[in-house]
Structure formats: C-alpha cells, structure tokens
Write an enzyme that holds these catalytic residues in place. Sequence first.
Site, mmCIF file in Angstrom:
data_model
loop_
_atom_site.group_PDB
_atom_site.id
_atom_site.type_symbol
_atom_site.label_atom_id
_atom_site.label_comp_id
_atom_site.label_asym_id
_atom_site.label_seq_id
_atom_site.Cartn_x
_atom_site.Cartn_y
_atom_site.Cartn_z
ATOM 1 N N GLU A 100 47.610 31.961 50.117
ATOM 2 C CA GLU A 100 46.575 32.363 51.057
ATOM 3 C C GLU A 100 47.184 33.156 52.211
ATOM 4 O O GLU A 100 46.594 34.118 52.704
ATOM 5 C CB GLU A 100 45.860 31.113 51.580
ATOM 6 C CG GLU A 100 44.450 31.345 52.026
ATOM 7 C CD GLU A 100 43.688 30.013 52.158
ATOM 8 O OE1 GLU A 100 43.103 29.588 51.148
ATOM 9 O OE2 GLU A 100 43.699 29.405 53.228
ATOM 10 N N GLU A 104 47.839 36.602 51.007
ATOM 11 C CA GLU A 104 46.557 37.276 50.831
ATOM 12 C C GLU A 104 46.044 37.763 52.190
ATOM 13 O O GLU A 104 45.525 38.882 52.318
ATOM 14 C CB GLU A 104 45.570 36.280 50.218
ATOM 15 C CG GLU A 104 44.383 36.918 49.532
ATOM 16 C CD GLU A 104 43.402 35.854 49.021
ATOM 17 O OE1 GLU A 104 43.719 34.641 49.035
ATOM 18 O OE2 GLU A 104 42.300 36.257 48.610
ATOM 19 N N CYS A 154 39.881 26.112 50.280
ATOM 20 C CA CYS A 154 40.419 24.861 49.737
ATOM 21 C C CYS A 154 39.389 23.751 49.655
ATOM 22 O O CYS A 154 39.640 22.720 49.048
ATOM 23 C CB CYS A 154 41.625 24.405 50.535
ATOM 24 S SG CYS A 154 41.352 24.532 52.283
ATOM 25 N N SER A 188 38.988 33.508 50.396
ATOM 26 C CA SER A 188 40.291 33.647 49.755
ATOM 27 C C SER A 188 40.102 33.318 48.283
ATOM 28 O O SER A 188 39.309 32.449 47.933
ATOM 29 C CB SER A 188 41.266 32.655 50.389
ATOM 30 O OG SER A 188 42.361 32.451 49.525
ATOM 31 N N LYS A 194 35.109 17.493 44.870
ATOM 32 C CA LYS A 194 36.205 17.789 43.939
ATOM 33 C C LYS A 194 35.813 17.417 42.517
ATOM 34 O O LYS A 194 36.362 17.955 41.554
ATOM 35 C CB LYS A 194 37.469 17.028 44.362
ATOM 36 C CG LYS A 194 38.044 17.531 45.696
ATOM 37 C CD LYS A 194 39.171 18.503 45.469
ATOM 38 C CE LYS A 194 39.511 19.391 46.642
ATOM 39 N NZ LYS A 194 39.766 18.766 47.907
ATOM 40 N N GLU A 207 33.995 20.402 41.427
ATOM 41 C CA GLU A 207 34.949 21.494 41.231
ATOM 42 C C GLU A 207 35.683 21.376 39.894
ATOM 43 O O GLU A 207 35.851 22.358 39.175
ATOM 44 C CB GLU A 207 35.979 21.482 42.373
ATOM 45 C CG GLU A 207 37.013 22.595 42.265
ATOM 46 C CD GLU A 207 38.056 22.530 43.374
ATOM 47 O OE1 GLU A 207 38.555 21.422 43.663
ATOM 48 O OE2 GLU A 207 38.378 23.585 43.944
ATOM 49 N N GLU A 212 35.324 27.990 35.726
ATOM 50 C CA GLU A 212 36.438 28.839 36.157
ATOM 51 C C GLU A 212 37.787 28.110 36.031
ATOM 52 O O GLU A 212 38.827 28.764 35.989
ATOM 53 C CB GLU A 212 36.275 29.248 37.628
ATOM 54 C CG GLU A 212 35.095 30.173 37.914
ATOM 55 C CD GLU A 212 33.813 29.398 38.241
ATOM 56 O OE1 GLU A 212 33.790 28.161 38.051
ATOM 57 O OE2 GLU A 212 32.835 30.044 38.668
ATOM 58 N N CYS A 229 38.817 16.461 55.512
ATOM 59 C CA CYS A 229 38.866 15.497 54.407
ATOM 60 C C CYS A 229 39.094 14.062 54.852
ATOM 61 O O CYS A 229 38.748 13.137 54.124
ATOM 62 C CB CYS A 229 39.955 15.886 53.420
ATOM 63 S SG CYS A 229 39.807 17.572 52.849
HETATM 64 S S1 SF4 Z 1 36.500 15.903 51.518
HETATM 65 FE FE1 SF4 Z 1 34.913 17.183 52.442
HETATM 66 S S2 SF4 Z 1 36.137 18.648 53.682
HETATM 67 FE FE2 SF4 Z 1 37.545 17.741 52.217
HETATM 68 S S3 SF4 Z 1 37.535 19.106 50.463
HETATM 69 FE FE3 SF4 Z 1 36.018 17.517 50.058
HETATM 70 S S4 SF4 Z 1 34.060 18.392 50.748
HETATM 71 FE FE4 SF4 Z 1 35.734 19.590 51.684
#
Ligand code: SF4
Lengths: 172, 572
Positions: free
Chosen positions: B283, B286, B303, B323, B362, B365, B370, B503
């Site tokens: 990053e 970039e 991220c 990014s 996550k 994700e 992708e 997080c």
């Molecule tokens: S815990 Fe919340 S701030 Fe951290 S990556 Fe997950 S959604 Fe984003």
Amino acid sequence: MGCPCGHDGSGLERYLQPLQEVLAKYPSEERYLVPILQDAQEAYGYLPQEVLREVAVKLNISFSKVYGVATFYTQFHLQPRGKNVIKVCTGTACHVRGAGEVLKAIEEELGIQSGQTTPDLEFTLETVACIGACGLAPVIMINDDTHGRLTKSSVKTVLEGYKNQSGGGVVA
Amino acid sequence: MNKIALTIDDQRVEVEPGTTLLEAARQIGIEIPTLCYHPDLSLHGSCRVCVVEDVNTKRLLASCVVEAAEGMVISTRSSHARRARRRNVELLLANHPNDCLSCERNGSCELQEITHKLGVTKEDVERFRGKQRDFPLDERGPALRREPNKCILCGRCVRVCEEVQGLAAVDFAGRGFNSIVTTAFDLPLSEINCASCGQCATVCPTGAITEVREVDAVWRALEDEDKFVVVQTAPAIQASIGEEFGLPAGTVVTGKLVTALRMLGFDGVFSTEFTADLTIIEEGWEFIDRIQGNKRLPIITSCCPGWIKYAEHNYPDLLEHLSTAKSPQQMFSTLAKTYYAERIGVDPEKIYTVSIMPCTAKKFEKNRIEHRDSGFQDTDAVLTTRELADMIKEVGIDLAHLHEEDYDSIMGSLSGAATIFGTTGGVTEAALRTVKELLTGEPLDRLNLGILGNREAEVEIAGRTYRIAMVSGLANAAEVLNQVRAGTCDLDWIEVMACPHGCVGGGGQPLPNSREQKEKRAQALASIDEHKSIRKSHENPAIKKLYEDFLGEPLGGRAHELLHTSYQARPR
Ligand code: SF4
Ligand code: SF4
Ligand code: SF4
Ligand code: FES
C-alpha cells in the site's frame, strides 16, 4: 432478485417508469415518504420490492426503513391484491350474528386465509372492524358493494357472482 | 452548575444536572437491570425493565431515561417497582422461543441473565404465553445469522446501525403483535446494503443476531489427518481474548494464545501481523506511485472488509480510490497456499487456512470470488475471537494459566507497525513510517494518531505536505467520503475502519464490547508496538526475505498477482 415484471435491465427501467412519475411530483425528502408510497400504491396496486428499493435510493434513506414504514401502516400492501377485495366485518354486531362462520365459509370456498390473495389474483380476503352496517349483520363488502344478512350458504352464492367476471359487482 | 440532591432507597445522593436515575443509583452502588439501554448508544426507554418508583407520586419511571430532579424520592426496590420489572420481563419471555439450551448466546444472553436475577420462573412465563411470532430465519450467511423470533425489540441493533454505521440495514417493521426488527422484505443481510461489520451482533442482548459459526468445520479440519491446518491471529486478538477467560480488558496474552492454538492441534501458528507488514509495503508503494503520477488521490485504505462492502454499495463511484492491496487476512491465506506450501513442501491442496479475527466482515470477505488467487479458496474458515474462545473452553484449556510460546518462524517476525493495525489510526501510522523512509531515508517519529471518530492531520515528507484523514465508524466515514465525492476536500490519504475504534472494537470481539473495553484493548496494542525492536514494516527481515525469495518487487509481477484484488459495485 428478479423484478416482478420478469425482465431485467431496461425492463426494470420501464417497470419503474410510473414510479419515476410519482417521484417527480415530490421533493426528494424523507418527509414525503408516506405520500409517495400512497401514490406508488395507486400506480401499482400494491408496493412491490423493486418499487420500495427505488424509493429508498431516490430519497436516500435505507431500504429497511422504507420497508418499516410500509409495513407500519395498514393502508399499504406489499403483496399483489386480488381483482376483488373481500372485507369481512368482525365488529361486535357481526361477530355475534355469525361473522366467524361466514369468514370460515369464504376461506373454505377460496382456499385462502384472511390476509391472503388467491393465486389467480381473483380475490383478496381481509377482515375489518365495524363498517357501520350493523343492521345488516353479518355483513361483508366486496369491492364497493355491501352484502348483508349472510349465512354460510348464501355467501357462497354471492362469491359465485364475482368469479370469472371482470370487475363490476352484482348487487345482492 | 449546582448539583441536584435526591434520595434513592433512603440514601441522599448528589449528582450533576442531566444525570439519569440509573446513573445516580450506580453512584451509590445500586445496579438497576436494563435491556434496551446501552452505554454507547442513544436512549430508547422502551423495555421498561429498569423502572423505579417515584415515592411521592407513586409513578413508575424508566430510570435509564428519566433525569434526576431536585428533591426526588426514589425507591428502586418497592414492591410496586419490583413487580413491574418482573412483569415486563415475563411479557418478553411469553413471546420468546425460550430454547436457551440450543442458543448461541446461552451464558452470555442479557435476557437470560435478567430472568435469573429477577427470579422469574417458568410458571410466571406460562401464564402469559399465547400466540408465538413466526418470522423466517436468516441463515444464508456467510457473516451474520438472524433469528428474529428471539428479538425483544430493544432497538439496540437499529441504533448502532443507524447512528454509528449510518446504514439502518435493520429497522423496526410491522406493528402491534407483528412488530419486529428485520431487514427490508426479510432479505438476508448479505444481500442488502449491510457492511457485515457485526456491530449489531455485539449490542444485541439476545441471540437474535449472531455470527455464522464455523467452529465445527474447523474441528473437522483439525481431526482430518490429511489436512495441514494453518492458523493466523489478527493483531487485535492478543489484547482481547483474555477477557473470555476472566482477565481484565487490555491484558496482552500473545504467548498464551499461541500455546492454546498449538494445544488445539493447529499445524502452523502465525500472526496476521506478518502480512499487515506486507500490506504496508504494497500500500505504501502504491501511495508513492499515485503521488508521483498524481492519480487517483486520495488513496483509501482497503484492509477493512466491512468498509469495502459498504463502499461497494454506497460509493461505487469512488472504488478507484481504494488501494488494491488485499487485506492482511487475504494476503496471509494466499501466501500460505503458495509461498509457505512451497517452503515446507506440502501440497497446497492439503493446506486448510483458518483465521482468528475480531471481525464478522472477514467471514464475508473469505467467500468473495475475487479471493482465489492461490488456485483454491484462499481462506477456508474465519473464527471470531468469541468462537475461538469457545473452542478453547470446550476442551478445558485455561488460557489464563498457560505458558507462553512463540509464533512459527517462517512467516513469524513482526513489526510493531503491524500490531497497531488493530486500532484506528494504526494503519496510517504504520504506512507513513514506511513511506517516509522510502522517500527520504529518514525515520518518522511516532505520530500517535490513534483516536476515535474523524481526525485529520498533516504530515510533511520530503518538502511536501500530505493531508491525511483517519475515520472509524461508517457514519463518520460517510462525512469524509461525501466531501471527496463533492470535490470539497484536498486529502491524499484516507484510512477507514468500519468499527468504532477499529478492529479492537470489531463485531467478533468478546462481550461486552463497549467503549471502555475498546479503549483498553487499543492501549494494549500501542504498548506492544512501543516495546517491539522492529517498529517499521520494511525493516521486518522475514518480509525482506519474502520479496527476495518469492515475490520480487513490490507491486511487481508475483506481488501484483497474489497480493492485489479488485472490487465490484453493489446495489444500494
Ligand atoms: S473488525 Fe471492524 S474495523 Fe476491523 S476489519 Fe472487521 S469490520 Fe473492519
Ligand atoms: S452488520 Fe453492521 S451494517 Fe450490517 S446490520 Fe449489523 S450493524 Fe448494520
Ligand atoms: S435484534 Fe437484538 S438488538 Fe436488535 S432489537 Fe432485537 S433484541 Fe434488540
Ligand atoms: S433499559 Fe430503561 S427502558 Fe429499557
């Protein structure tokens, strides 16, 4: 998630055209949500998912919030409604004089419960509080027609009059 | 201003004007039960399990919303108040599935706790039991599961989603008996404009919104002889998982966590901080590339997958600013099935990648199409902090009393810059440390950027001033993004974290997940950073080696192929 008209892309655009005309009449502000929903229902007969989604996008409010408002007011319908809307009065007078029996007979005859619409979109069945025709109890309304002093069997004859005919009531 | 004097349970109390009766009672050690109240959200005053009696008027007052007034005489324990509180809980239970044994929140449910505290019995509840609600389950996943029949209409999720995340993806619908908190047309959260951040799950007092559990899948992988199971732990975990084992918030348990993971049978134990360092390098380069070409600025960090999903729904026109660097989780999993597999000589098909995340987004994700650059689904399973704690407890390991071990060595060395990824402002600080040195050769002193909400700063590097913004909470993000969209701001770098405080306050963290816990966890991460010998990502020797042996140049061929991703616009 297909649009109710069964098309995509430009089909959806065409489908939403009546809604765009409604939206054009109001400033894009949250406080016009209810009147917009009223007009949209007028245009579509009910409030389909795609219509509510577009209202949310245009007014910049959340889809779930628009849904919340649409489900809060009993005047709004999120399912297509039948060509004929049957309202069974369950006010005190009708209740005492057999509204329950009448409702059951209609449910059996049409194969749906109160609040539902037949799959062929011919009938929607609803119950309502007193409609002010207590002298005729038990009474139902089909579209704009009132039918009174009903019994289990007479209500079936009344329904027959509305089956497979386009609009317009037969007055009892 | 003058203090307000009142009497609570025969004790005189003096409080600041504006203090609620609930807060006033707390000052003298009286804990009134609450449900719709949440310390970090606006007041709602709807559940009325917090009622107390105004002795003068005999009226019941919702103590969480009513402010103390001069001369009030309050009883929190009169029979009138106690009966009313019980009745209100009984009514909630009368229309509740009451299947605690099979509920994910069994043991951490606030409704269960209050039922127990108020001494409500089964007979009490049966008296009121009538028609039950019957709303569809939302278990289409992959991040969150909703069971609306367990909803007690406290509105906490509605408030967090609207006030903090600016989304209102869940809201009240229907009326009367049919009132419920749900999504538009009861659609699955994954299919509507929801970030998957899980903030709703952390404020829900019951099991109505929870993460989609993957514990069983991970046990199956661990028990499968053919599988080589690799685990990564996000930076925020070490500062929060101790809470599940009775340790105070902010206790750092890095070494014990590693030991516990080995005891569970993981074959490789790593920290996501390794790839957080890598994210910084990619990053950072970039950013330098965009500055030099004066293109697609401001750059916006990528991220946080909650932020990514939000941007895809709400700011599809700004996606080119993101990014393209993958999140540290995804970089790690991709490398586990390529670089690491090659290094240890294991068939990548046999590698099963698990990540321990403070995060429910996550999980979303991991399933994105992708993320298959290794030739397989890169991440196989994502466990929240809470799910991992459950696994550890299930087999009777007492994490608090374990000895401390180190992460595996191959992808094991970590910089302090990577640790602070777990808190808001951390990514920016980490990246600037590296960018400054890459551009000037001079080190950057600690900026201490971490702070809640929106914060802007200016940093001078090589004679140019860079304007940066760091935001956490999506409603805060929207403010900055609207300016970018309107062209009314002149920023170079924006860091966005979906969860307030970043997080450390993620949707998968131990409960309670309130401001107090979040602040302590953030402080803990900052102190780990301070004590690390390597504090800059580009100085991490294992990262240097990774580029030399495998990736080549930052942003180059293999790095580009394996470490970068793309985004897709999604409907509002
Ligand atoms: S815990 Fe919340 S701030 Fe951290 S990556 Fe997950 S959604 Fe984003
Ligand atoms: S996951 Fe986040 S965005 Fe989605 S409903 Fe919950 S709080 Fe709102
Ligand atoms: S889903 Fe949970 S947080 Fe939301 S209103 Fe229902 S009980 Fe409250
Ligand atoms: S906690 Fe006070 S009304 Fe709900």
